[in-house]
Design an enzyme around this catalytic site. Structure first.
Site, mmCIF file in Angstrom:
data_model
loop_
_atom_site.group_PDB
_atom_site.id
_atom_site.type_symbol
_atom_site.label_atom_id
_atom_site.label_comp_id
_atom_site.label_asym_id
_atom_site.label_seq_id
_atom_site.Cartn_x
_atom_site.Cartn_y
_atom_site.Cartn_z
ATOM 1 N N ASP A 1 -0.636 12.979 13.003
ATOM 2 C CA ASP A 1 -0.558 13.079 11.543
ATOM 3 C C ASP A 1 -1.970 13.128 10.990
ATOM 4 O O ASP A 1 -2.367 12.330 10.146
ATOM 5 C CB ASP A 1 0.222 11.880 10.983
ATOM 6 C CG ASP A 1 0.662 12.087 9.534
ATOM 7 O OD1 ASP A 1 0.574 13.234 9.033
ATOM 8 O OD2 ASP A 1 1.086 11.099 8.910
ATOM 9 N N VAL B 1 3.900 -0.786 4.442
ATOM 10 C CA VAL B 1 2.546 -1.241 4.746
ATOM 11 C C VAL B 1 2.072 -2.039 3.546
ATOM 12 O O VAL B 1 2.068 -1.539 2.419
ATOM 13 C CB VAL B 1 1.593 -0.049 5.017
ATOM 14 C CG1 VAL B 1 0.190 -0.552 5.327
ATOM 15 C CG2 VAL B 1 2.123 0.819 6.137
ATOM 16 N N GLY C 1 7.080 4.104 3.265
ATOM 17 C CA GLY C 1 7.515 5.401 3.733
ATOM 18 C C GLY C 1 8.887 5.348 4.364
ATOM 19 O O GLY C 1 9.576 4.320 4.320
ATOM 20 N N ALA C 2 9.281 6.438 4.974
ATOM 21 C CA ALA C 2 10.582 6.531 5.623
ATOM 22 C C ALA C 2 10.647 5.666 6.880
ATOM 23 O O ALA C 2 11.705 5.166 7.244
ATOM 24 C CB ALA C 2 10.885 7.978 5.972
ATOM 25 N N GLU C 3 9.503 5.474 7.541
ATOM 26 C CA GLU C 3 9.480 4.739 8.806
ATOM 27 C C GLU C 3 9.049 3.281 8.668
ATOM 28 O O GLU C 3 9.452 2.447 9.456
ATOM 29 C CB GLU C 3 8.541 5.431 9.799
ATOM 30 C CG GLU C 3 9.071 6.726 10.364
ATOM 31 C CD GLU C 3 10.269 6.516 11.270
ATOM 32 O OE1 GLU C 3 10.251 5.617 12.130
ATOM 33 O OE2 GLU C 3 11.242 7.262 11.110
ATOM 34 N N ALA C 4 8.178 3.003 7.678
ATOM 35 C CA ALA C 4 7.591 1.661 7.628
ATOM 36 C C ALA C 4 7.122 1.305 6.227
ATOM 37 O O ALA C 4 6.908 2.179 5.383
ATOM 38 C CB ALA C 4 6.415 1.576 8.590
ATOM 39 N N LYS D 1 2.076 -3.839 8.879
ATOM 40 C CA LYS D 1 2.930 -2.654 8.944
ATOM 41 C C LYS D 1 4.224 -3.048 9.643
ATOM 42 O O LYS D 1 4.207 -3.510 10.779
ATOM 43 C CB LYS D 1 2.244 -1.521 9.715
ATOM 44 C CG LYS D 1 3.072 -0.255 9.792
ATOM 45 C CD LYS D 1 2.302 0.889 10.428
ATOM 46 C CE LYS D 1 3.124 2.169 10.406
ATOM 47 N NZ LYS D 1 2.344 3.319 10.900
ATOM 48 N N LEU E 1 0.837 -1.186 0.000
ATOM 49 C CA LEU E 1 0.000 0.000 0.000
ATOM 50 C C LEU E 1 0.878 1.245 0.000
ATOM 51 O O LEU E 1 0.590 2.216 -0.673
ATOM 52 C CB LEU E 1 -0.913 0.016 1.235
ATOM 53 C CG LEU E 1 -1.982 -1.056 1.305
ATOM 54 C CD1 LEU E 1 -2.741 -0.960 2.610
ATOM 55 C CD2 LEU E 1 -2.933 -0.922 0.135
#
Length: 190
Positions: free
Chosen positions: A107, A11, A6-9, A20, A3
């Site tokens: 967020d 998904v 990103g920079a952190e995870a 995630k 899906l």
């Protein structure tokens, strides 16, 4: 199927679940990185579940292991594609309940809401935290209002509708909304 990445995870949807996984950071010492990712993952899962207990529609968390959360897949449409005055007012009610419960989303954007079966589900609690303070609530809403302004041509209508809903459920809505205006002024003159 991914899906998002990103920079952190990352998904992805697998077997009807959303998975995630927080990505390791090579610049951190390995043991520290593992501890940070594990703590952030547990915190996110806990706050998703706590928001749900407050009556906020969220995905159901099925499992949490190390830096991975397995949760319910919500097959709806991101709010950013369908938001209107009525949905914005309902979102205000939900955020008011969330804030009254002491949770800050962190967020709050229309990309982190999914509309499914006439309900708005909040997702991505990766930046969420507990804070009953006016400033944190104001910053949370300010982020949403910036999203409205940058992505929706009728942002004033959406903002007014959100405020109507927020006033219905937040224990100190007027003070928070006044703080949002103060935060907005700070940004203009910085």
């Amino acid at each position: 199927m991914y899906l998002t990445r990103g920079a952190e995870a990352t998904v992805k949807v697998e077997g009807g679940y959303v998975i995630k996984v927080r990505i390791p950071k090579q610049y951190r010492q390995k043991e520290l990185d593992e501890r940070i990712r594990k703590e952030r993952t547990k915190n996110e899962a806990r706050l998703i579940s706590e928001a749900r207990r407050l009556g906020i529609p969220t995905p159901i968390v099925h499992d949490v292991q190390n830096s991975t959360i397995v949760m319910q897949y919500i097959p709806g449409t991101p709010l950013k594609y369908v938001v209107d005055e009525s949905l914005s007012e309902r979102l205000g009610e939900l955020v008011g309940n969330l804030h009254t419960g002491g949770i800050i989303h962190g967020d709050l954007t229309t990309s982190n809401m999914i509309v499914y079966n006439d309900r708005i589900y909040m997702i991505d609690f990766g930046l969420s935290f507990i804070d009953p303070g006016i400033e944190a609530r104001g910053v949370d809403i300010h982020v949403l209002f910036q999203t409205f302004e940058s992505t929706h041509h009728d942002h004033e209508i959406l903002t007014d509708a959100f405020c109507r809903g927020y006033r219905q459920t937040c224990d100190n809505a007027e003070e928070v909304l006044e703080r949002v205006r103060d935060i907005e002024k700070r940004g203009r003159y910085a």
